[in-house]
Design an enzyme around this catalytic site. Structure first.
Site, mmCIF file in Angstrom:
data_model
loop_
_atom_site.group_PDB
_atom_site.id
_atom_site.type_symbol
_atom_site.label_atom_id
_atom_site.label_comp_id
_atom_site.label_asym_id
_atom_site.label_seq_id
_atom_site.Cartn_x
_atom_site.Cartn_y
_atom_site.Cartn_z
ATOM 1 N NE ARG A 1 -42.162 -34.070 -126.107
ATOM 2 C CZ ARG A 1 -42.035 -32.784 -126.410
ATOM 3 N NH1 ARG A 1 -41.470 -31.955 -125.544
ATOM 4 N NH2 ARG A 1 -42.484 -32.322 -127.555
ATOM 5 C CE LYS B 1 -45.642 -29.772 -124.687
ATOM 6 N NZ LYS B 1 -44.648 -28.716 -124.429
ATOM 7 C CE LYS C 1 -43.691 -32.066 -121.441
ATOM 8 N NZ LYS C 1 -43.462 -30.707 -120.892
ATOM 9 C CB CYS D 1 -35.509 -21.213 -125.859
ATOM 10 S SG CYS D 1 -37.187 -21.811 -126.199
ATOM 11 N NE ARG E 1 -35.835 -31.879 -123.406
ATOM 12 C CZ ARG E 1 -36.768 -31.316 -124.178
ATOM 13 N NH1 ARG E 1 -37.627 -32.071 -124.852
ATOM 14 N NH2 ARG E 1 -36.855 -30.013 -124.279
ATOM 15 C CB CYS F 1 -37.512 -22.620 -118.965
ATOM 16 S SG CYS F 1 -37.908 -20.970 -119.621
ATOM 17 C CB CYS G 1 -42.455 -18.699 -124.068
ATOM 18 S SG CYS G 1 -42.437 -20.517 -124.145
ATOM 19 C CB CYS H 1 -39.846 -25.555 -120.242
ATOM 20 S SG CYS H 1 -40.301 -26.003 -121.931
#
Length: 570
Positions: free
Chosen positions: A152, A214, A216, A440, A82, A434, A479, A483
């Site tokens: 990110r 993470k 964002k 994935c 990414r 996603c 899941c 995303c």
């Protein structure tokens, strides 16, 4: 100034990821040595996790896994990369370079536009990974900190109509991204053959063990909530006066991921901390990040995100600490309203006399299909377009800054290659998924491959009930990691197992309400059967212009989520 307030630090045995980061030598690990191991296509040990800080996830093609096992072969190990692309802006020269690499060196040949307003390469084998990073570097792109426990890729509203405000906001998105980047030289040393220096690495903002989880960040320009602010840890809502950006309202603590069966995890909206003038933007960004760095849960990763820190320590305590660290006081938030959310598909005239063409890319997958040569079309446009491309957080592509004399030529190319069509329904434009299977490793159910047929069925249901010109914000994730941002949809499906989903209802069109689970672990057919009934009721009982998500709340089909920690599962 910081506060030594240990009562807000979670005590206990640290999660293993904390050991991994501590022992990584500032994210180097043994990745360089691992690259030389040609006995496996995989990264082993800690490196499996560490490559994420370098923008990559290790994957394999799950469609081929069983067959390869029968042949006693290792899974087809590869990486997804990414890129870091603050605000989603990419030059046409850069586009042509990534197009060439995808064509020649990836297993699938595609470019994937993502909900993080950047692009991904899928299916890059180990021998080509270093070349991939070097190819990007040659055109001024990197993949630093697009995954892992760091800040990110920074999103920014991509609508270019308000050109002056947009340019200012985009510049701030770039500044925030650069300010919060890891300072370690690991990326340059491993991938770009950078000189190894004797100096000691130092991470003044992220710390030697980086963030607990993470993080964002977005910059958003009302009235367009095209970045879904409530899906993010930190959001700067642009406030303009007389066509000039004057500051930001700051929203903190949004996030959509959860864990099936664990009621201590839940999606959460961001809290509004207040307004700041432009000159304090980086100080506030740094203070929010360092407060989360120091107070975030490093014991239980499932509760390590900023949203859980705010719930645990209290919003006011967190806000006060941010003010102390930044040396800045928030003032009352300036008024704003979100009235739109998706991308404006088609042509829009900018204030500068140039034009901007937003191309609808279903699922963000740019590839040549029979009769629909999307990848070739984008490359052909890039060869003649003097402006830039803008990737959107809704997986679409904007050809921005088109001079009037090229408008007709670019439209012809777009139509010739299937990038423009007049028959794309509002429902298809308002749907998103996603990647999920087959690449994935976290996917429990289909998402990208399920979406087109699911949308066709919903289009049929809308037409059946006399609502063909209406649409529902519809999103699918394979899941519960979030995303595809299903937890900000009017109808959100979250993968539970092969062909099975949890069915959520009750979000709204402007992305400011979390939907609630309506039915658990149901099949694709059951989903459509339920939607048939619900859409039928909506068509008969709706108020004037009442959106589907608002209707199901008013009709008491589902209760609204007001406080996620208390009522998401109630």
């Amino acid at each position: 100034m910081t506060t030594d307030n240990t009562k807000f630090i979670v005590q206990g045995k640290l999660a293993d990821n904390e050991r991994l980061k501590t022992q990584s030598n500032f994210l180097r690990g043994t990745i360089a040595q691992d690259l030389q191991d040609d006995l496996t296509g995989a990264f082993v040990g800690d490196n499996f996790q560490l490559i994420r800080f370098h923008g990559m996830y290790q994957q394999d093609d799950r469609d081929l896994r069983a067959e390869r096992a029968k042949q006693k072969l290792e899974p087809l190990q590869n990486v997804m990369l990414r890129a870091r692309l603050p605000g989603g802006i990419i030059s046409t020269a850069q586009w042509l370079a990534i197009d060439k690499f995808a064509e020649e060196k990836s297993l699938y040949g595609s470019i994937r536009l993502t909900t993080r307003q950047t692009f991904q390469f899928h299916g890059v084998l180990k021998p080509h990974i270093k070349l991939m990073h070097q190819t990007l570097n040659q055109v001024g792109i990197d993949a630093i900190a697009t995954a892992g426990d760091v800040n990110r890729n920074v999103l920014c509203t991509s609508n270019p109509v308000e050109s002056i405000v947009h340019q200012e906001a985009y510049e701030w998105a770039k500044k925030i991204s650069e300010h919060l980047l890891p300072k370690t030289r690991a990326y340059a040393e491993i991938w770009l053959d950078g000189e190894k220096l004797e100096t000691t690495d130092h991470e003044p903002i992220l710390g030697s063990t980086y963030l607990p989880r993470k993080f964002k960040t977005t910059v958003v320009i009302p009235p367009q909530n095209d970045v879904d602010v409530h899906a993010n840890d930190l959001n700067f809502v642009a406030i303009a006066h007389d066509g000039k950006l004057v500051g930001f309202n700051v929203l903190v603590g949004g996030g959509l991921a959860m864990t099936h069966g664990d009621k201590e995890t839940y999606p959460r909206k961001a809290d509004d901390f207040g307004f700041i003038p432009l000159e304090h933007t980086l100080a506030i960004a740094e203070a929010v990040v360092t407060t989360q760095r120091d107070w975030g849960n490093r014991v239980a990763r499932k509760n390590a995100k900023t949203k859980y820190t705010l719930e645990r320590v209290g919003v006011e305590n967190f806000k006060t600490e941010v003010e102390k660290r930044a040396g800045v006081q928030f003032t009352a938030s300036r008024p704003y309203e979100f009235t739109e959310r998706g991308d404006r598909i088609g042509w829009v005239a900018g204030v500068d006399g140039k034009y901007h063409l937003t191309l609808f890319i279903e699922n963000g997958r740019i590839l040549d299909y029979p009769g629909k040569t999307l990848k070739t079309g984008c490359a052909e446009i890039a060869k003649i377009h003097p402006g830039d491309f803008r990737l959107t957080a809704n997986q679409n592509l904007i050809v921005a800054g088109v001079p009037a004399e090229l408008k007709e030529t670019i439209e012809q190319l777009a139509r010739q290659h299937g990038l423009m069509a007049d028959d794309v329904s509002a429902q298809r434009k308002d749907s998103m998924a996603c990647v999920a299977l087959p690449t994935c490793p976290l996917a429990m159910a289909e998402a990208e491959r399920y979406l087109p047929d699911a949308v066709t069925q919903i289009e049929g249901l809308l037409a059946k009930h006399g609502l063909a010109d209406d649409s529902i914000i519809f999103r699918v994730t394979g899941c519960p990691n979030g995303c595809g941002r299903a937890m900000l949809a009017e109808v959100g499906l979250v993968g539970k197992g092969p062909g099975k989903y949890n069915f959520h209802l009750g979000g709204n069109r402007n992305g400011t309400r979390i939907p609630k689970m309506y039915l658990e672990n149901i099949s694709e057919q059951q989903i459509m059967d339920e939607l048939d009934v619900l859409i039928g009721r909506w068509s008969q009982e709706r108020l004037a212009n009442e959106a589907f998500g608002d209707y199901v709340i008013r009709a008491e089909i589902i209760a609204p989520v007001v406080d996620s920690a208390k009522d998401f599962y109630a």
